[in-house]
Write an enzyme that holds these catalytic residues in place. Structure first.
Site, PDB file in Angstrom:
ATOM      1  N   ASP A  34       0.859  -1.188   0.000  1.00  0.00           N
ATOM      2  CA  ASP A  34       0.000   0.000   0.000  1.00  0.00           C
ATOM      3  C   ASP A  34       0.899   1.242   0.000  1.00  0.00           C
ATOM      4  O   ASP A  34       1.843   1.312   0.791  1.00  0.00           O
ATOM      5  CB  ASP A  34      -0.891  -0.032   1.261  1.00  0.00           C
ATOM      6  CG  ASP A  34      -2.015   0.986   1.200  1.00  0.00           C
ATOM      7  OD1 ASP A  34      -1.730   2.183   0.982  1.00  0.00           O
ATOM      8  OD2 ASP A  34      -3.179   0.595   1.370  1.00  0.00           O
ATOM      9  N   ILE A  35       0.618   2.208  -0.902  1.00  0.00           N
ATOM     10  CA  ILE A  35       1.512   3.382  -0.960  1.00  0.00           C
ATOM     11  C   ILE A  35       1.247   4.405   0.155  1.00  0.00           C
ATOM     12  O   ILE A  35       2.048   5.310   0.346  1.00  0.00           O
ATOM     13  CB  ILE A  35       1.461   4.148  -2.319  1.00  0.00           C
ATOM     14  CG1 ILE A  35       0.051   4.438  -2.769  1.00  0.00           C
ATOM     15  CG2 ILE A  35       2.291   3.474  -3.371  1.00  0.00           C
ATOM     16  CD1 ILE A  35       0.013   5.455  -3.909  1.00  0.00           C
ATOM     17  N   GLN A  97     -14.655   2.887   1.585  1.00  0.00           N
ATOM     18  CA  GLN A  97     -13.857   2.334   0.475  1.00  0.00           C
ATOM     19  C   GLN A  97     -13.528   3.451  -0.506  1.00  0.00           C
ATOM     20  O   GLN A  97     -14.423   4.190  -0.942  1.00  0.00           O
ATOM     21  CB  GLN A  97     -14.645   1.219  -0.241  1.00  0.00           C
ATOM     22  CG  GLN A  97     -13.860   0.562  -1.375  1.00  0.00           C
ATOM     23  CD  GLN A  97     -14.637  -0.562  -2.068  1.00  0.00           C
ATOM     24  OE1 GLN A  97     -15.822  -0.794  -1.777  1.00  0.00           O
ATOM     25  NE2 GLN A  97     -13.991  -1.253  -2.980  1.00  0.00           N
ATOM     26  N   HIS A 103     -10.546  -5.277  -2.367  1.00  0.00           N
ATOM     27  CA  HIS A 103      -9.207  -5.502  -1.823  1.00  0.00           C
ATOM     28  C   HIS A 103      -9.274  -5.786  -0.340  1.00  0.00           C
ATOM     29  O   HIS A 103     -10.187  -5.323   0.353  1.00  0.00           O
ATOM     30  CB  HIS A 103      -8.279  -4.306  -2.088  1.00  0.00           C
ATOM     31  CG  HIS A 103      -8.854  -2.987  -1.707  1.00  0.00           C
ATOM     32  ND1 HIS A 103      -9.762  -2.303  -2.509  1.00  0.00           N
ATOM     33  CD2 HIS A 103      -8.681  -2.209  -0.615  1.00  0.00           C
ATOM     34  CE1 HIS A 103     -10.097  -1.171  -1.920  1.00  0.00           C
ATOM     35  NE2 HIS A 103      -9.467  -1.097  -0.757  1.00  0.00           N
ATOM     36  N   HIS A 105      -6.943  -5.360   3.028  1.00  0.00           N
ATOM     37  CA  HIS A 105      -5.749  -4.790   3.645  1.00  0.00           C
ATOM     38  C   HIS A 105      -5.163  -5.848   4.577  1.00  0.00           C
ATOM     39  O   HIS A 105      -5.890  -6.420   5.404  1.00  0.00           O
ATOM     40  CB  HIS A 105      -6.123  -3.574   4.506  1.00  0.00           C
ATOM     41  CG  HIS A 105      -6.721  -2.430   3.735  1.00  0.00           C
ATOM     42  ND1 HIS A 105      -6.001  -1.316   3.381  1.00  0.00           N
ATOM     43  CD2 HIS A 105      -7.980  -2.222   3.261  1.00  0.00           C
ATOM     44  CE1 HIS A 105      -6.786  -0.462   2.733  1.00  0.00           C
ATOM     45  NE2 HIS A 105      -7.997  -0.988   2.645  1.00  0.00           N
TER      46      HIS A 105
HETATM   47  P1  5GP Z   1      -9.779   1.588   0.660  1.00  0.00           P
HETATM   48  O1  5GP Z   1      -9.929   2.948   1.256  1.00  0.00           O
HETATM   49  O2  5GP Z   1     -10.467   1.535  -0.672  1.00  0.00           O
HETATM   50  O3  5GP Z   1     -10.158   0.456   1.578  1.00  0.00           O
HETATM   51  O4  5GP Z   1      -8.232   1.373   0.445  1.00  0.00           O
HETATM   52  C1  5GP Z   1      -7.542   1.751  -0.693  1.00  0.00           C
HETATM   53  C2  5GP Z   1      -6.091   1.645  -0.348  1.00  0.00           C
HETATM   54  O5  5GP Z   1      -5.372   1.755  -1.556  1.00  0.00           O
HETATM   55  C3  5GP Z   1      -5.575   2.733   0.582  1.00  0.00           C
HETATM   56  O6  5GP Z   1      -4.991   2.166   1.732  1.00  0.00           O
HETATM   57  C4  5GP Z   1      -4.584   3.506  -0.253  1.00  0.00           C
HETATM   58  O7  5GP Z   1      -3.469   3.913   0.498  1.00  0.00           O
HETATM   59  C5  5GP Z   1      -4.216   2.504  -1.317  1.00  0.00           C
HETATM   60  N1  5GP Z   1      -3.865   3.099  -2.619  1.00  0.00           N
HETATM   61  C6  5GP Z   1      -4.519   4.091  -3.269  1.00  0.00           C
HETATM   62  N2  5GP Z   1      -3.955   4.333  -4.459  1.00  0.00           N
HETATM   63  C7  5GP Z   1      -2.915   3.459  -4.557  1.00  0.00           C
HETATM   64  C8  5GP Z   1      -1.934   3.231  -5.580  1.00  0.00           C
HETATM   65  O8  5GP Z   1      -1.894   3.884  -6.628  1.00  0.00           O
HETATM   66  N3  5GP Z   1      -1.028   2.255  -5.346  1.00  0.00           N
HETATM   67  C9  5GP Z   1      -1.019   1.517  -4.178  1.00  0.00           C
HETATM   68  N4  5GP Z   1      -0.073   0.587  -4.062  1.00  0.00           N
HETATM   69  N5  5GP Z   1      -1.925   1.708  -3.198  1.00  0.00           N
HETATM   70  C10 5GP Z   1      -2.863   2.669  -3.393  1.00  0.00           C
END
Ligand code: 5GP
Length: 139
Positions: A34-35, A97, A103, A105
């Site tokens: 995760d970035i 999300q 995805h 984590h």
């Molecule tokens: P969500 O909020 O949808 O559960 O999590 C999305 C996750 O994707 C976040 O933890 C965010 O840091 C990660 N993320 C967003 N854009 C990118 C990207 O371009 N590359 C990577 N490796 N992680 C990303």
């Protein structure tokens, strides 16, 4: 049912259109760093199947994701010395999300780490690569 946007960031990662720090890939899943990590070693596991949330994902793809989660979590424990691994999986904007491709984590650490802000601070790429090497070495 949420409609799937093939231009979402994880779809682009799957197609190789944007880079990621890859940990593991197989026929059905991809795992990468995760970035904007919440802890050191925070990883994401995604299915290759296009699905926005768990509620659109096939049982087979869900099972494949969990098998990869287990691999990554074990490698985080072994490679990073994590004594706990937290899983987080958000379904829909109402749950917070932000990327509309399913995805999971995989977060080495504790529940307290999840109380920090989510997806806010970009990590240093070189540092992420160092952590990734330790995880990969333990796979
Ligand atoms: P969500 O909020 O949808 O559960 O999590 C999305 C996750 O994707 C976040 O933890 C965010 O840091 C990660 N993320 C967003 N854009 C990118 C990207 O371009 N590359 C990577 N490796 N992680 C990303």
């Amino acid at each position: 049912m949420s409609s799937y946007d093939p231009q979402n960031i994880f779809a682009k990662i799957l197609r190789g259109e944007i880079p990621c720090i890859k940990l593991h890939e197989d026929e059905h899943t991809l795992a990468f760093m995760d970035i904007m990590p919440q802890t050191e070693g925070h990883a994401l596991v995604i299915p290759k199947e296009p699905a926005v949330t768990l509620f659109e994902l096939s049982d087979a793809a869900a099972a494949a994701c969990m098998a990869t989660v287990r691999k990554i979590g074990n490698a985080q424990k072994k490679g990073l010395g994590a004594d706990g691994v937290v899983l987080m999986q958000l379904n829909g904007p109402g749950a917070g999300q932000t990327v509309p491709h399913f995805h999971i984590h995989v977060i080495p650490g504790s529940l307290a780490d999840l109380r920090k802000p989510h997806a806010t601070h970009m990590a240093d790429t070189a540092h992420l690569k160092t952590l990734a090497e330790k995880i990969i070495a333990a796979l």
